[in-house]
Design an enzyme around this catalytic site. Sequence first.
Site, PDB file in Angstrom:
ATOM      1  N   ILE A 368       0.840  -1.199   0.000  1.00 44.93           N
ATOM      2  CA  ILE A 368       0.000   0.000   0.000  1.00 44.93           C
ATOM      3  C   ILE A 368       0.875   1.250   0.000  1.00 44.93           C
ATOM      4  CG2 ILE A 368      -0.251  -0.081   2.531  1.00 44.93           C
ATOM      5  CD1 ILE A 368      -3.025   1.173   2.142  1.00 44.93           C
ATOM      6  N   GLY A 369       1.985   1.208   0.727  1.00 41.44           N
ATOM      7  CA  GLY A 369       2.876   2.366   0.763  1.00 41.44           C
ATOM      8  C   GLY A 369       3.569   2.600  -0.554  1.00 41.44           C
ATOM      9  N   LEU A 426       7.836   6.316   3.784  1.00 37.85           N
ATOM     10  CA  LEU A 426       6.451   6.279   4.243  1.00 37.85           C
ATOM     11  C   LEU A 426       6.320   5.129   5.239  1.00 37.85           C
ATOM     12  CD1 LEU A 426       3.537   7.379   3.881  1.00 37.85           C
ATOM     13  CD2 LEU A 426       3.248   5.672   2.091  1.00 37.85           C
ATOM     14  N   GLU A1292      -9.427 -19.083 -38.856  1.00 39.48           N
ATOM     15  CA  GLU A1292      -9.567 -17.640 -39.020  1.00 39.48           C
ATOM     16  C   GLU A1292     -11.001 -17.151 -39.204  1.00 39.48           C
ATOM     17  OE1 GLU A1292      -5.586 -15.945 -41.020  1.00 39.48           O
ATOM     18  OE2 GLU A1292      -6.621 -17.422 -42.257  1.00 39.48           O
TER      19      GLU A1292
END
EC number: 1.2.3.7
Length: 1361
Positions: A368-369, A426, A1292
Amino acid sequence: MDKPENSSEPPPPPDRLIFTVNGERFEVPEVDPSTTLLEFLRTNTPFKSPKLGCGEGGCGACVVLLSKRNPNPNPSLNEIEHFTVSSCLTLLCSINNCSITTSEGLGSSKDGIFHPIHERFSGFHASQCGFCTPGMCMSLFSAIINSENDSNRPSKSGFSKLTVSEAEKSVSGNLCRCTGYRPIADACKSFASDVDLEDLGVNSFWRKKRDSIEKVNLSRLLPHYNPKDHASSILKDGCNFASGLLNSEKHSWYTPLTIEDLRMLLSQRSDRTVEKTGNRIKLVVGNTANGYYKETEKYDKYIDLRYIPELSVVKKNSSGIEFGAAISISKVISYLKQQNCESDLICSKIANHLEKIGSEFVRNSASIGGNLVMAQRKYFPSDITTLLLAVDSTVTILTGQHPHKHEKITIEEFLQKPHMGPTNVLLNVHIPFIGQTKNKANNLNSRLTFESYRASPRPLGNALPYLNAAFLSDISETEKNGVLVNYINLAFGAYGTKRAKRASRVEEYLCGKILSVAVLNEAVELVKSDVVSDEGTSYGAYRSSLAVGFLFQFLNTFLGDLSDYFKKSLLLEGSDRTKNIEMLSSAKQVMESSRDFYPVGEPMKKIAASIQASGEAVYVDDIPSPPNCLYGAFIYSTKPSARVNNISFNSNTPTAVISSKDIPEKGENIGSTTIFASEPLFSPDFSRCAGDRIAFVVAETQKRANVAAKTAVLDYDTQDLDPPILTVEEAVERSSFFEVPPFLTPSNVGDFDRGMIESDHKIVNSEIKLGSQYYFYLENQTALAIPDEDNTIAVYSSIQNPEYAQIVIARCLGIPEHNVRVITRRVGGGFGGKAMKAIPVAAACALAAHKLHRPVRTYLDRKTDMILAGGRHPMKITYTVGFKSNGKITALHLNILIDAGVTEDSSILIPHNIISSLKKYDFGALSFDLKLCKTNRTSKSAMRGPGEVQGSYIAEAIIENIASHLLIKSDDVRTVNLHKYETLKIFYGSASEECVDYTLPFIWDRVAESSSYFSRVCLVEGFNKSNIWIKRGISRVPIVHELILRPAAGKVSVLWDGSIVVEVGGIELGQGLWTKVKQVAAYALGSIKCGEVFDKIRVVQADTLSLVQGGLTAASTTSESSCEAIRICCNLLVERLAPLREKLEEEIGIPVNWETLILQAHFRNINLGVNSYFVPDSSSSRYLNYGAAVSEVEVNILTGETRILRTDIVYDCGQSMNPAVDLGQIEGAFVQGLGFFMQEEYLTNAEGLVVTDSTWNYKIPTIDTIPKQFNVEVLNSGHHRNRILSSKASGEPPLLLAASVHCATRAAIGAAREQMKSWGAVEGVDSSFHLDVPATMPVVKQLCGLNVVETYLQSLIALEP
């Protein structure tokens, strides 16, 4: 599996990197700390199942299971956690004391047993090319073992604890370009405890009848699963050390255990180092940022933050929840879901939103940081910042300037700070309990509401949003029955600004207001001025419109009681469709196998599917590097039409730089060739286009070669040069064209002038533009060249055309072709991209190996591959059409400008293919002027359905335009213009064959019946009348596809023990060619009646010195031709062996078995090796194939999101050689077509350089974007006299049927525009409009109305008294 604490080994020295892979212990004495787990696995272990698909965490090909001891305060718990990771991003040093499990570790042929996952992927036909399959298996396995470890889940014998939904979502981050995902979903769902096995699709475990399944216990027929044998117990424990944190100066890797340790490490940066090299410290958690921000610089120090308690714990108190910054996003989601607090609604909604960002194997590592730091430092368009901004979160930072204190600031302040440096860390993120901080206790009627929104190119996975939003409000009901906004937070992000922001002016306006239409209308106007993208942002107006739509959705949750007209308007219908992502809900397959040519016609599973799933199947890059091997990477130009004066390198000097100057004297500067023209290997002094190959750098590792190529500096000069030609219009102005040979130039049909005279209506000079498409094979371009004695060379290439590679390499090196051996065993996806475009890759390796006298290999990184690939042909079409009042077309003229790029490649074939496919309708008279434009763009090449997909779509666009002009249903126009057999012969000549072969009228009616088309048309009309914000559309589309059989070589050899070796020129690309060939060989040899021989047959790799005239594997018919070549060989063998069999049976009086017959044949000197070369009869080499599809879609007119509710396909395979293989081809081709028509934007900058060059910005279909109900009928249309064993191609043509989704989307948009007109809108409401290809969300939304909300609100205001 888990060992008791007292039996664990002593901790290793702190500088020792130790881990296990599939139970095998590895101790790495020294390693570059930037080395990824994938690099190590593929270069230092025998385990090659993790593949390099993108290097970005975006495809899932490299997924492995990581097992590690979970740090726990209670050591007696001794818990081990298991989770998937992207090994291409995971740094090797970060897995110290962990255990890695790859797909080989679950089971293998060498172990004598496959895991049930492997067997079910194989048995459900869920593996075609197989390159992505091991990663799929590991994603599913991780989900299974984690569900088994959940004691709260109920268990069911024979099944895992997964639910159907969880099983499907387990692979939602994994990409597959071949299968169309439906069989993958079935294989996964077969493990789910709540699955209804009768709902699962075609498989090799039981045989479905047309309408029902025999009433048996189907679970007994599946490969047995039980958690004791097939879950955690099969993992080899490598997490058996009491501790084992890596702190190693020689690895430059450090693992601090406290904040103080971290401070010390950060403070050791010398000022001299900073001044000289800038940022040399890398803070590491999951390294997932490197998937987006590719790093080429080196770091002096890597600091692992995961073991600092403050960064790794979750704290909860009365004020909120605090997450350590190093906690993975997956753990944040898990914890938020477990909350039972006053803000549990907010927690759960944040968790639900987080599950839509990234893939699970990325979220398991990403912190998260780290996400927040990316947003703060590099302006990453983060969803997390927007969510946290809405709920007034705070963060705590350790700053280098203040080493002894932590700074706690709001998320808004954090985002506005100067960029965080390497010494700023952080520490944690705090999410407050909103109910206690803002909700007023004295207002008992107040209600706290939180919602988040996201609009992105795909619902799940690593798709960056066009815009995200999160809204928090407190509202209360007043005595006057109004809704009062007490306070409101409105956060928006990812819309082209540097940071997420709050719409403060809107918040201030709404706070204290009683909601009304007028208030809402004013808020909408304010949000448009608050949410404005930076200049240059793509789709800026669309992003602003999304902000309006999201605010509108949110505020309308409170308006249901406001007044009667809001109740009657059904304002809220569909408003939360984006919240619940549905996967494939159901599918039905109908197919009839034929036993006329048994085992041909049986739906057998694909050869090698099990070893593809286990990861044992060998692709080119899996071949171990020979001694002294070097690695190469291309230096390409980034400018068109420019001189290249010099190439220089800064610090990343390669071992050698190979260019045209290194071509031998007798050699040629040739990179590829066709029967029409050749192109150079290198453009040494002049860049013809952005993406032109300039040189080939060679280094000791692939990483070093890639870095050298990326950091190379090219000195350009454009003085006195003509400007580049970058558009087809410029090509016309400057008469820059390639000439199409007369024999490939299509012919007009009928008298156009007369047809126009007969028409009642005309549309003149209407315009269509079609863009390009990238192949996106999972295996990138790759080759390995090994020089040998006597000036010979062997080249292993992932290529569809080994024969032409042999020719080019020989010419390039100036040696005879018999000195060049090109070998191809299997290809990890091709789709035409490995026909011509693989040749220069092989040639560059060969040239470097020849020059340096050392083996040289390359594996292009995804970005380089995307820039060099060229892709599908863009074109501009202008048409004039005349038609009757009932929609019957009488005449059509087209001017088509095709962008071929800078060389011919295979472009010469495109005009013929366009017209051939476009002729599927009876146009009365058809004329055209096609120009093949030479531009300064990368050469375009054949891509699955080359020209045909564009031609077929052009026809549909014309039909739609006519229907809009006449205000009648497009289906009526299609039906009235379908060919009768007589007109079919006029348009297609001998390819139309006999009347009985024309099955389209039957198919057209059959698909209407099986899909309940006409009743659903009425239901769609009713739905659209009663729903405002969701509109539906439905469309039925036919195809007529011309196919051409080409010559094919074959070889069959019978060995002494009776085993049979089969060689074909056709390459196994995942299309099941080997499987069909093996079935045909068994059928043909079975005619001698000496027992079953199917299991005695092995199809081996293509080798240009073993089997000549192998040709090109393309155009859908190579399987047929290869099968016929092998049938010829086997028939000759039978002719030789039959007299011997008769003689032996006369001698011994009993039937002779195969082994005896072959042994006697060897003793009697009978030639048991046969070569053949099948050349189709010119009178029957061309034929037509037919199909039709009905698709229904749902369009959210607030976002432009299109959901495909259902698709029904009926496709004629003749008598299919293998219905299961053909079914996979039909589904896979259709889904690839969805990409072209709905999702895939292959864009360039102003100079022609590809800018959609990664999984982040190029979006192929995924399991969450395919039809929710996907039904396919493989029509057995019986005997076809001129076809090989009555079969028809499937590779194809079905791709063209995806236009049904595009046309259905157009119908839904038409309904939205009609609604806008009813509200009084004047602009953007015409029934005639052109829907671009691809019909992406911004395109759809613009046609539905960027101002749809404003128009609606203004219409309501006009109704007020």
